[in-house]
Write a protein that holds these residues in place. Structure first.
Motif, mmCIF file in Angstrom:
data_model
loop_
_atom_site.group_PDB
_atom_site.id
_atom_site.type_symbol
_atom_site.label_atom_id
_atom_site.label_comp_id
_atom_site.label_asym_id
_atom_site.label_seq_id
_atom_site.Cartn_x
_atom_site.Cartn_y
_atom_site.Cartn_z
ATOM 1 N N GLY A 121 0.812 -1.215 0.000
ATOM 2 C CA GLY A 121 0.000 0.000 0.000
ATOM 3 C C GLY A 121 0.838 1.254 0.000
ATOM 4 N N LEU A 122 1.966 1.242 0.704
ATOM 5 C CA LEU A 122 2.803 2.430 0.810
ATOM 6 C C LEU A 122 3.677 2.644 -0.419
ATOM 7 N N LEU A 123 3.955 1.601 -1.179
ATOM 8 C CA LEU A 123 4.861 1.711 -2.319
ATOM 9 C C LEU A 123 4.139 1.711 -3.659
ATOM 10 N N GLY A 124 2.863 2.017 -3.665
ATOM 11 C CA GLY A 124 2.159 2.276 -4.911
ATOM 12 C C GLY A 124 1.521 1.087 -5.587
ATOM 13 N N ALA A 156 -0.487 -3.085 -10.581
ATOM 14 C CA ALA A 156 0.436 -3.161 -9.450
ATOM 15 C C ALA A 156 1.876 -3.063 -9.925
ATOM 16 N N GLY A 157 2.202 -3.729 -11.024
ATOM 17 C CA GLY A 157 3.555 -3.649 -11.570
ATOM 18 C C GLY A 157 3.903 -2.257 -12.039
ATOM 19 N N LEU A 158 2.953 -1.584 -12.673
ATOM 20 C CA LEU A 158 3.178 -0.216 -13.123
ATOM 21 C C LEU A 158 3.421 0.717 -11.935
ATOM 22 N N GLY A 159 2.623 0.563 -10.892
ATOM 23 C CA GLY A 159 2.807 1.403 -9.708
ATOM 24 C C GLY A 159 4.163 1.199 -9.072
ATOM 25 N N ALA A 160 4.583 -0.073 -8.930
ATOM 26 C CA ALA A 160 5.883 -0.355 -8.314
ATOM 27 C C ALA A 160 7.026 0.199 -9.157
ATOM 28 N N ALA A 161 6.942 0.019 -10.488
ATOM 29 C CA ALA A 161 8.000 0.505 -11.364
ATOM 30 C C ALA A 161 8.133 2.025 -11.291
ATOM 31 N N LEU A 162 7.011 2.728 -11.270
ATOM 32 C CA LEU A 162 7.052 4.193 -11.191
ATOM 33 C C LEU A 162 7.618 4.661 -9.856
ATOM 34 N N VAL A 163 7.240 4.006 -8.772
ATOM 35 C CA VAL A 163 7.744 4.405 -7.462
ATOM 36 C C VAL A 163 9.257 4.225 -7.384
ATOM 37 N N ARG A 178 12.966 7.949 1.122
ATOM 38 C CA ARG A 178 12.654 8.452 -0.218
ATOM 39 C C ARG A 178 11.707 7.505 -0.949
ATOM 40 N N LEU A 179 11.899 6.213 -0.738
ATOM 41 C CA LEU A 179 11.027 5.240 -1.389
ATOM 42 C C LEU A 179 9.592 5.401 -0.902
ATOM 43 N N VAL A 180 9.431 5.590 0.395
ATOM 44 C CA VAL A 180 8.089 5.764 0.948
ATOM 45 C C VAL A 180 7.477 7.085 0.486
ATOM 46 N N LEU A 181 8.279 8.153 0.437
ATOM 47 C CA LEU A 181 7.769 9.438 -0.037
ATOM 48 C C LEU A 181 7.333 9.356 -1.497
ATOM 49 N N LEU A 186 3.035 9.059 -5.484
ATOM 50 C CA LEU A 186 2.445 8.377 -6.640
ATOM 51 C C LEU A 186 1.079 7.794 -6.290
ATOM 52 N N SER A 187 0.931 7.278 -5.076
ATOM 53 C CA SER A 187 -0.369 6.746 -4.668
ATOM 54 C C SER A 187 -1.434 7.836 -4.674
ATOM 55 N N ALA A 188 -1.058 9.027 -4.196
ATOM 56 C CA ALA A 188 -2.003 10.144 -4.215
ATOM 57 C C ALA A 188 -2.372 10.520 -5.647
ATOM 58 N N LEU A 189 -1.380 10.516 -6.545
ATOM 59 C CA LEU A 189 -1.641 10.856 -7.943
ATOM 60 C C LEU A 189 -2.564 9.829 -8.587
#
Length: 361
Positions: A121-124, A156-163, A178-181, A186-189
């Motif tokens: 959840g925290l990493l997108g 999920a893969g797209l979110g992780a790759a972007l983060v 930095r990873l969490v930020l 990205l999660s907010a976006l």
């Protein structure tokens, strides 16, 4: 095994200083099989009890004897039997499976990245899967669940790759904070984009369930489609558990012990995407399970992933089942989103970990 433990102990001290910037210090090799055995036996017993209570309690309370009859001597002409078979059993089984998925995914992410704040959840990953579902609801309404779960994996893969890509652009390299930020931004976006799609295409009601997070709508068809994916991912996680233990001590230690870190990380990433994507496709965006449970499990059983993975699965299932039970009992007959119940525990826990990580940096 004794030789491996000796080699790890001899290299941990050097790896503490040689590890990547911002990485968590390497932990000592320790394992508590007795504690793991106690967790597995006691946790499974508590899980059975929680599932029984969850099936029995609700808008209409049902006696345990009726639950037993509905499971083993089902009578389709009885309303209570239909409620148990069609609504409550798939709901409680879905909650247990999803809890195990999120917990194991979080444990693997924390072990591979050596990031104590890692969580789907925290990493997108959850937001990415939710965004993919929003696009499916908008452009391909009525898509079968088999395809929804596949698009959840892609999202999920797209979110992780972007983060990871955004976090790596920062000066000084990728650090846990930095990873969490990057994951939070990205999660907010992605959440904002999903809500924009929902407003424009008027699918807000359909999408609201996924973002509130809950197991109320789980059906047998979803479980039948999801279970093979989850089973394969869990078997793969346990097969790679020893390699995850080595990776949790640092890449240098793992490579020195003969672990092919690139292949292990690729396999671990695939397992995490399957588990997180399956979980989101079934119950929506439920966060913090993969953050809380692995930390508790490591504190109890040690750093051996051969114990962490099964114990995390049991404790994760236990958390979601009892959180769903609490969500139904807080304000009956109305239901509180299970994601909100877990967040009441997860947010303070995350703040504690973030504060602790800041002090260590």
């Amino acid at each position: 095994m004794k030789k491996v433990a000796y080699m790890i102990r001899s290299k941990v001290a050097d790896n503490d200083k040689a590890g990547p910037a911002g990485a968590a210090p390497a932990v000592r090799w320790r394992s508590r099989p007795w504690a793991a055995t106690l967790i597995l036996t006691g946790g499974l017993a508590a899980l059975v009890l929680g599932m029984l209570l969850s099936v029995s309690l609700g808008a209409e309370d049902i006696r345990f004897a009726t639950v037993w009859e509905a499971v083993f001597r089902f009578n389709r002409h009885l309303t209570q039997h239909q409620i148990i078979q069609e609504l409550r059993l798939p709901r409680v089984l879905g909650g247990a499976i999803v809890g195990a998925c999120f917990a194991v995914a979080g444990a693997i992410m924390q072990g591979m990245t050596r990031n104590p704040l890692a969580d789907s959840g925290l990493l997108g990953l959850n937001a990415g899967a939710g965004f993919a579902l929003a696009l499916c609801f908008a452009f391909v309404p009525g898509l079968p669940y088999m395809y929804l779960i596949l698009y959840s994996f892609v999202g999920a893969g797209l979110g992780a790759a972007l983060v990871y890509g955004i976090g790596s652009l920062a000066r000084g390299g990728l650090t846990p904070i930095r990873l969490v930020l990057a994951g939070a931004a990205l999660s907010a976006l992605l959440t904002a984009l999903s809500e924009g799609v929902a407003l424009y295409y008027r699918i807000g009601q359909d999408l609201a369930f996924w973002y509130a997070g809950g197991v109320a709508g789980t059906k047998w068809l979803q479980l039948k489609i999801m279970f093979p994916w989850v089973a394969v991912a869990m078997v793969g996680a346990f097969a790679l558990s020893r390699a995850f233990t080595m990776l949790s001590l640092g890449d240098n230690v793992a490579q020195g012990l003969g672990v092919r870190t690139g292949l292990v990380k690729l396999g671990g990433a695939a397992i995490v995407l399957i588990l997180a994507g399956a979980g989101v496709s079934a119950v929506g965006v439920v966060g913090f399970v993969g953050l809380i449970i692995p930390h508790i499990t490591r504190r109890l059983v040690g750093v051996d992933y051969r114990w962490i993975i099964p114990c995390s699965a049991v404790l994760g299932a236990l958390l979601v089942v009892f959180a769903d039970l609490a969500a139904r009992m807080l304000n009956p007959p109305h239901e509180t989103p299970v994601g909100a119940i877990i967040a009441l525990i997860g947010v303070p826990f995350f703040l504690y970990l973030a504060r602790k990580e800041e002090r260590e940096l």
